[in-house]
Design a protein around this motif. Sequence first.
Motif, mmCIF file in Angstrom:
data_model
loop_
_atom_site.group_PDB
_atom_site.id
_atom_site.type_symbol
_atom_site.label_atom_id
_atom_site.label_comp_id
_atom_site.label_asym_id
_atom_site.label_seq_id
_atom_site.Cartn_x
_atom_site.Cartn_y
_atom_site.Cartn_z
ATOM 1 N N PHE A 1 45.660 37.756 46.495
ATOM 2 C CA PHE A 1 45.773 38.655 45.489
ATOM 3 C C PHE A 1 44.722 37.995 44.212
ATOM 4 C CE2 PHE A 1 48.049 39.200 42.119
ATOM 5 C CZ PHE A 1 48.394 40.639 41.982
ATOM 6 N N ILE A 2 44.504 38.750 43.610
ATOM 7 C CA ILE A 2 44.193 38.045 42.219
ATOM 8 C C ILE A 2 43.960 39.440 41.056
ATOM 9 C CG2 ILE A 2 41.524 38.323 40.872
ATOM 10 C CD1 ILE A 2 40.389 38.048 43.495
ATOM 11 N N GLY A 3 45.121 39.193 40.076
ATOM 12 C CA GLY A 3 45.368 39.904 39.559
ATOM 13 C C GLY A 3 44.839 40.567 38.098
ATOM 14 N N GLU A 4 45.295 41.307 37.651
ATOM 15 C CA GLU A 4 44.603 41.890 35.634
ATOM 16 C C GLU A 4 43.840 40.431 35.297
ATOM 17 O OE1 GLU A 4 46.830 44.677 34.114
ATOM 18 O OE2 GLU A 4 46.947 46.147 36.619
ATOM 19 N N TRP A 5 43.146 41.140 34.245
ATOM 20 C CA TRP A 5 42.275 40.412 33.057
ATOM 21 C C TRP A 5 42.491 38.571 33.842
ATOM 22 C CZ3 TRP A 5 39.496 42.339 30.519
ATOM 23 C CH2 TRP A 5 39.735 44.028 29.647
ATOM 24 N N ILE A 6 41.946 38.144 34.386
ATOM 25 C CA ILE A 6 42.313 36.586 34.938
ATOM 26 C C ILE A 6 41.480 36.335 33.980
ATOM 27 C CG2 ILE A 6 43.053 36.782 36.798
ATOM 28 C CD1 ILE A 6 40.188 35.938 37.704
ATOM 29 N N ILE A 7 40.335 36.967 33.401
ATOM 30 C CA ILE A 7 39.728 35.749 32.235
ATOM 31 C C ILE A 7 39.729 36.407 31.163
ATOM 32 C CG2 ILE A 7 38.622 33.876 33.922
ATOM 33 C CD1 ILE A 7 36.399 36.301 33.989
ATOM 34 N N ASN A 8 38.453 36.065 29.901
ATOM 35 C CA ASN A 8 38.536 37.256 29.214
ATOM 36 C C ASN A 8 36.783 37.342 29.216
ATOM 37 O OD1 ASN A 8 40.241 36.592 26.950
ATOM 38 N ND2 ASN A 8 38.990 35.280 25.841
ATOM 39 N N LYS A 9 36.721 38.509 28.702
ATOM 40 C CA LYS A 9 35.160 39.428 29.708
ATOM 41 C C LYS A 9 34.343 38.595 28.743
ATOM 42 C CE LYS A 9 36.736 43.535 30.373
ATOM 43 N NZ LYS A 9 35.878 44.429 31.345
ATOM 44 N N ALA A 10 33.823 37.890 27.838
ATOM 45 C CA ALA A 10 33.090 36.702 27.630
ATOM 46 C C ALA A 10 32.816 35.818 28.452
ATOM 47 C CB ALA A 10 33.487 36.134 26.541
ATOM 48 N N ALA A 11 34.211 35.415 29.311
ATOM 49 C CA ALA A 11 33.314 34.234 30.242
ATOM 50 C C ALA A 11 32.564 34.704 31.252
ATOM 51 C CB ALA A 11 34.581 33.812 31.205
ATOM 52 N N THR A 12 32.572 34.187 32.498
ATOM 53 C CA THR A 12 31.612 34.183 33.858
ATOM 54 C C THR A 12 32.651 34.299 35.082
ATOM 55 O OG1 THR A 12 29.636 34.682 32.405
ATOM 56 C CG2 THR A 12 29.669 34.593 35.184
ATOM 57 N N ILE A 13 32.391 35.119 35.899
ATOM 58 C CA ILE A 13 32.823 34.479 37.220
ATOM 59 C C ILE A 13 31.597 34.012 37.883
ATOM 60 C CG2 ILE A 13 34.554 35.285 39.378
ATOM 61 C CD1 ILE A 13 36.239 36.954 37.672
ATOM 62 N N LEU B 1 36.466 29.463 27.650
ATOM 63 C CA LEU B 1 35.914 29.873 28.982
ATOM 64 C C LEU B 1 34.758 30.016 29.295
ATOM 65 C CD1 LEU B 1 36.964 28.768 31.908
ATOM 66 C CD2 LEU B 1 37.948 30.937 31.672
ATOM 67 N N GLN B 2 33.819 29.603 29.755
ATOM 68 C CA GLN B 2 32.390 29.802 30.060
ATOM 69 C C GLN B 2 32.998 30.231 31.709
ATOM 70 O OE1 GLN B 2 29.708 27.074 28.927
ATOM 71 N NE2 GLN B 2 30.192 27.187 26.495
ATOM 72 N N TYR B 3 33.259 29.714 32.060
ATOM 73 C CA TYR B 3 32.973 29.853 34.090
ATOM 74 C C TYR B 3 33.382 29.608 34.456
ATOM 75 C CZ TYR B 3 27.593 29.487 33.048
ATOM 76 O OH TYR B 3 26.063 29.701 32.250
ATOM 77 N N LEU B 4 33.607 30.448 35.599
ATOM 78 C CA LEU B 4 34.928 30.308 36.118
ATOM 79 C C LEU B 4 34.951 30.690 37.763
ATOM 80 C CD1 LEU B 4 38.170 30.328 36.974
ATOM 81 C CD2 LEU B 4 39.051 31.788 37.289
ATOM 82 N N GLU B 5 34.530 29.911 37.922
ATOM 83 C CA GLU B 5 33.908 29.242 39.883
ATOM 84 C C GLU B 5 35.234 29.367 41.362
ATOM 85 O OE1 GLU B 5 32.392 25.651 42.106
ATOM 86 O OE2 GLU B 5 31.246 26.112 40.122
#
Length: 115
Positions: free
Chosen positions: A80-92, A69-73
């Motif tokens: 509500f936004i929970g903890e750790w929704i992505i890996n640290k390597a991805a970009t929101i 996963l590179q991008y979450l838009e």
Amino acid sequence: MYFFSGGGDLRVIGKQAFYFCGMDSLQLPDSLEVLDESAFFKCCNLTSVVIPPNVRYLGKWIFHGCNRLQYLEIRHDPEFIGEWIINKAATIRCYKGSKVDRYCQQSGFKVEYFS
């Protein structure tokens, strides 16, 4: 591409619904309101995802373990936004100054802003 159909009736994707699924792309319906905990955990082939504007709940770890996963838009502010929704390597990708931006800053996630 994996997409959901059904006349726009889908409102919730439950816990671990697509855990370790092999999908490589995803189109979520505008009717969606809840992405529960670990909904797409370890879907290792996903590269980008757009969260629809009606989603008000993003459970923890929804896209965690999605190593490609590179991008979450996210173009809106969910309740509500929970903890750790992505890996640290991805970009929101979000709007500067938004609730999502603050979440990224507090969680140490990489962020890109819409203009």
